[in-house]
Design an enzyme around this catalytic site. Structure first.
Site, PDB file in Angstrom:
ATOM      1  N   GLY A   1       0.840  -1.196   0.000  1.00 49.37           N
ATOM      2  CA  GLY A   1       0.000   0.000   0.000  1.00 49.37           C
ATOM      3  C   GLY A   1       0.873   1.243   0.000  1.00 49.37           C
ATOM      4  O   GLY A   1       0.737   2.099  -0.847  1.00 49.37           O
TER       5      GLY A   1
ATOM      6  N   ILE B   1       9.676  -3.954  20.516  1.00 48.46           N
ATOM      7  CA  ILE B   1       9.579  -4.688  19.263  1.00 48.46           C
ATOM      8  C   ILE B   1       8.657  -5.884  19.509  1.00 48.46           C
ATOM      9  O   ILE B   1       8.970  -6.774  20.301  1.00 48.46           O
ATOM     10  CB  ILE B   1      10.982  -5.163  18.807  1.00 48.46           C
TER      11      ILE B   1
ATOM     12  N   LYS C   1      11.367 -10.654  13.928  1.00 47.09           N
ATOM     13  CA  LYS C   1      11.540 -11.149  12.552  1.00 47.09           C
ATOM     14  C   LYS C   1      10.788 -10.251  11.557  1.00 47.09           C
ATOM     15  O   LYS C   1      11.322  -9.871  10.519  1.00 47.09           O
ATOM     16  CB  LYS C   1      11.024 -12.588  12.456  1.00 47.09           C
TER      17      LYS C   1
ATOM     18  N   GLU D   1       8.001   3.077   8.474  1.00 49.96           N
ATOM     19  CA  GLU D   1       8.533   4.061   7.533  1.00 49.96           C
ATOM     20  C   GLU D   1       9.961   4.474   7.809  1.00 49.96           C
ATOM     21  O   GLU D   1      10.650   4.983   6.920  1.00 49.96           O
ATOM     22  CB  GLU D   1       7.590   5.282   7.520  1.00 49.96           C
TER      23      GLU D   1
HETATM   24 MO1  MOS Z   1       2.046   5.401   5.125  1.00 47.95          MO
HETATM   25  S1  MOS Z   1       2.610   6.782   3.692  1.00 47.95           S
HETATM   26  O1  MOS Z   1       1.280   6.378   6.249  1.00 47.95           O
HETATM   27  O2  MOS Z   1       1.197   4.155   4.376  1.00 47.95           O
END
Ligand code: MOS
Length: 751
Positions: free
Chosen positions: A249, A641, A645, A717
């Site tokens: 996405g 975390i 993995k 991100e």
């Molecule tokens: Mo991200 S650009 O918030 O899928």
């Protein structure tokens, strides 16, 4: 769509709690065997196929479509144009909140960007619909295209991203620049990029009476349901959106896009179920992209290499009819300490589709420019780039003055540099060669992304047999949500992961918000955790208030859920199974809800970000300029975390995208026509396995008590930030040539 049966986690990786374990993704077998249902796999009786006809011009009007020719083609059922498109309850150009993007739903004959849908051909087969679309032979009244960052009409937007102020500052940047020992001023340019998810936007839409069911990939199920409800004047409860899996996405599926809604309109027009799948080239326009930027960085230091001023200015482009301004300068609010910082943005309007969030929106574009400029400033000071970054380490968030909720960046620098072998780097460029005579360069970049929280809901159930069910309409876009959320869910109930059923990916489950902003695990995870805790509290009350229970009198805080039993904290040998408690109470099941949202108090008190340090090695052919990224080491601190993995896999994906940003990706726009010239995976260069360097991603321990109940910051991100700059800086270090026009290509090195 078949009921999902996820495979069980391998036994050897489970011990103790579920969170923190490197479980293999539970949907892995379904995916590698092709059994995982994606939207376009949905089979409905009587399905028709819809194909878009799109504009080949950037600006003007459609004056003629040969609808008769298309309709005469065997198999074509109907052609939808502005003439016969079913009425909508809401204007597609309405905008009542900043998350509502204007759509092209055949509202008129205007063309405002290339690849804008201008008609939809609906047929019994895909082939007939495709042929019918080709027969429309549109004619246009064409106006000159406006393309590129030099388009006239530069202006200052009020906000960038969604609601961030376009301008911010503290201290006196001009005074800092004027009084400095060393200065760097440089301009960097990044091109338009397209999300290019492997799975194109697709929809299967099906009306039954007053109910609508759609199978479509979505990063935001409830928002998609809400947008459809608004446009079609329907009760959201009568709309079911199913999205168990997305083939990627990256932000482009955060909001339901125009072409998906055209699929629903086609179903409405024909009264039959319709499938519409975008062709790859049709994704270069109506479903968002990363806007191009031109960023000017002005930096100054004193004689010791301490920053005295930092100005990050961005010029970007948005569409002519809607607002999304890439917030590229905002990264300078956070990353380096300086007594004077200023960020600013300007924009022009061009005849393109509206740009959108694209993985690390703002930070990806901003980071490659800022990290390049920091490298240039370190060089001007004669300092090692790591030493320079440590010298200018931000102990508090410089622009806001807030303390960080946690920040283990120093440890990221240390672990990453050590693992990479940074100490072997020559200070001067063009000094290192490998055995084959290739120039070797080492570069680094700092990574950062905000640790955000949106809103999400979940429901947890304990059944009479002692097993659990957890529901939250979360989105698995390949990041591993099916697995990570099941881990959170299992721990919240004190059950083994195999004793719970985790339900997700549908809009009739509790609204889990959006899989975006790297905030899905943090937000929906917190909601799940709270739902589980609430149902356990209910169970505990049933036991501790009942004299027949061995837990009688322990009080809610006096019991702990583990392995399907409640135990007394002060005497763990006294315990009772969930099943026994429900059985005695004569209940089939108990359930509770949980919710999570932004905590304004925490967000007001702390700067909350994940951080990282990325180190890159590149090799460059000294004669031909061919560049290979050969090795990347990233060390990231992102709070707790949940699944190491999956996190490693997420970070690898981001780091590879960083390589791609620095060296590959470029949507080449013909400024005469406004069209993207390479709208396909053959010419828009996305890294293939042969381009991927040796990768290592380290996660640095970080405990954060402020971000959310779980201490999760998110990793969706951050991997791309830092990485792109590290590769760019390594190319400079290898060659001594500073390329400021991305992607870095061999012609710019040997020119
Ligand atoms: Mo991200 S650009 O918030 O899928």
């Amino acid at each position: 769509m078949p009921e999902l049966k996820l495979n069980q986690a391998p036994a050897h990786v489970r011990h103790g709690s579920n969170m923190g374990q490197p479980l293999t993704r539970r949907d892995g077998v379904l995916k590698v065997t092709g059994a995982a249902p994606y939207a376009a796999d949905s089979k409905v009786e009587g399905l028709l196929h819809a194909v878009l006809a799109v504009s080949t011009i950037a600006r003007g009007r459609v004056t003629h479509l040969d609808v008769a020719a298309a309709k005469a083609h065997p198999g074509v059922v109907d052609v939808m144009t502005p003439e016969n498109r079913p009425a909508l309850a809401e204007d597609p150009d309405a905008k009542t909140n900043p998350f509502m993007f204007r759509l092209d739903l055949l509202q008129n004959d205007r063309v405002r960007y290339p690849n804008q849908p201008i008609a939809v051909v609906i047929a019994d087969t895909l082939e007939a619909a495709t042929e019918g679309a080709a027969l429309l032979a549109p004619r246009y009244e064409t106006e000159p295209a406006r393309a590129g960052l030099d388009t006239e009409g530069r202006f200052s937007p009020n906000t960038v991203g969604v609601g961030n102020p376009a301008e911010a500052s503290h201290g006196d940047v001009e005074a800092g620049l004027a009084g400095a020992a060393k200065r760097v001023e440089a301009t960097y340019e990044t091109p338009a990029q397209y999300h290019n998810a492997m799975e194109p936007h697709a929809i299967v839409a099906h009306f039954e009476g007053d109910r609508l069911t759609v199978d479509t990939p979505s990063q935001g199920l409830a928002m998609a349901q809400g947008r459809l409800a608004g446009l079609f004047g329907m009760d959201p409860k009568n709309i079911l959106v199913r999205s168990p899996f997305l083939g990627g996405g990256f932000g482009s599926k955060g909001f339901i896009a125009g072409p998906q809604i055209l699929g629903v309109l086609a179903a409405k027009l024909t009264g039959r179920p319709v499938k519409l799948v975008l062709r790859r080239e049709h994704m270069y326009g109506p479903v968002g992209h990363r806007a191009p930027t031109r960023q000017t960085l002005r930096l100054a230091t004193d004689g010791d290499g301490a920053l005295q001023a930092l100005h990050h200015h961005t010029l970007t482009a948005s569409s002519t009819f809607d607002d999304f301004f890439e917030p590229a300068s905002d990264i300078a609010h956070t990353l380096y300490a300086s007594p004077a910082i200023r960020t600013s943005h300007e924009a022009v309007r061009v005849d393109s589709g509206t740009p959108l969030f694209m993985r690390a929106p703002g930070e990806a574009t901003g980071s490659i420019a800022l990290e390049s400029a920091i490298d240039e400033m370190a060089e001007a000071c004669g300092m090692d780039p790591l030493e320079f970054r440590l010298k200018n380490y931000a102990e508090i968030e410089p622009l806001s003055g807030k303390p960080f909720s946690s920040k283990a960046l120093r440890e990221c620098y240390r672990q990453g540099a050590e693992r990479f072998g940074w100490s072997k780097r020559s200070l001067a460029p063009r000094q290192m060669r490998d055995a084959d005579g290739l120039l070797v360069g080492y570069g680094m970049g700092t990574a950062t992304f905000p640790a955000l929280m949106f809103q999400a809901n979940a429901k947890a159930i304990i059944k009479r047999d002692g097993t659990g069910v957890v529901e939250s309409g979360t989105h698995d876009m390949g990041q591993g949500a099916w697995t990570a959320f099941a881990q959170v869910a299992a721990d919240s109930l004190g059950l083994d992961i195999e004793q719970i059923e985790y339900r997700a990916g549908r809009s009739d489950l509790p609204d889990a918000g959006i899989a975006g902003g790297s905030a899905h695990t943090a937000t929906a995870g917190t909601a799940i955790h709270r739902a589980g805790a609430a149902v356990i509290a209910k169970l505990a009350a049933l036991a501790t208030e009942n004299p027949d229970s061995p837990l009688y009198g322990a009080g809610n805080a006096g019991v702990i859920a583990r392995e399907g039993r409640l135990h007394r904290r002060d005497d763990e040998s006294r315990s009772e199974t969930f099943a026994a408690i429900l059985d005695r109470a004569g209940l089939d099941q108990i359930e509770e809800s949980g919710a999570a949202a932004t905590d304004p108090a925490a967000a007001g008190a702390y700067a909350m970000h994940a951080h990282g340090a990325v180190f890159a090695e590149v090799k460059v052919d000294p004669d031909f300029g061919q560049i290979r990224a050969t090795r990347l080491v990233g060390a990231f601190a992102a709070g707790r975390i949940i699944n190491p993995k999956l996190v490693r896999s997420q970070l690898f994906g981001g780091m590879i995208w960083g390589v791609s940003f620095a060296l590959h990706e470029h949507a080449a726009v013909d400024h005469r026509t406004g069209r993207v010239m390479n709208p396909n995976l053959g010419e828009y260069h996305i890294p293939v396995n042969a381009d991927v360097p040796a990768l290592e991603a380290i996660t640095v321990d970080e405990h954060d008590p402020h971000v959310n109940d779980l201490g999760v910051k998110g990793v969706g991100e951050i991997g791309i930030t830092g990485s792109a700059g590290a590769v760019a800086n390594a190319v400079w270090h290898a060659t001594g040539v500073r390329v400021r026009n991305f992607p870095i290509t061999l012609d710019q090195l040997i020119g």
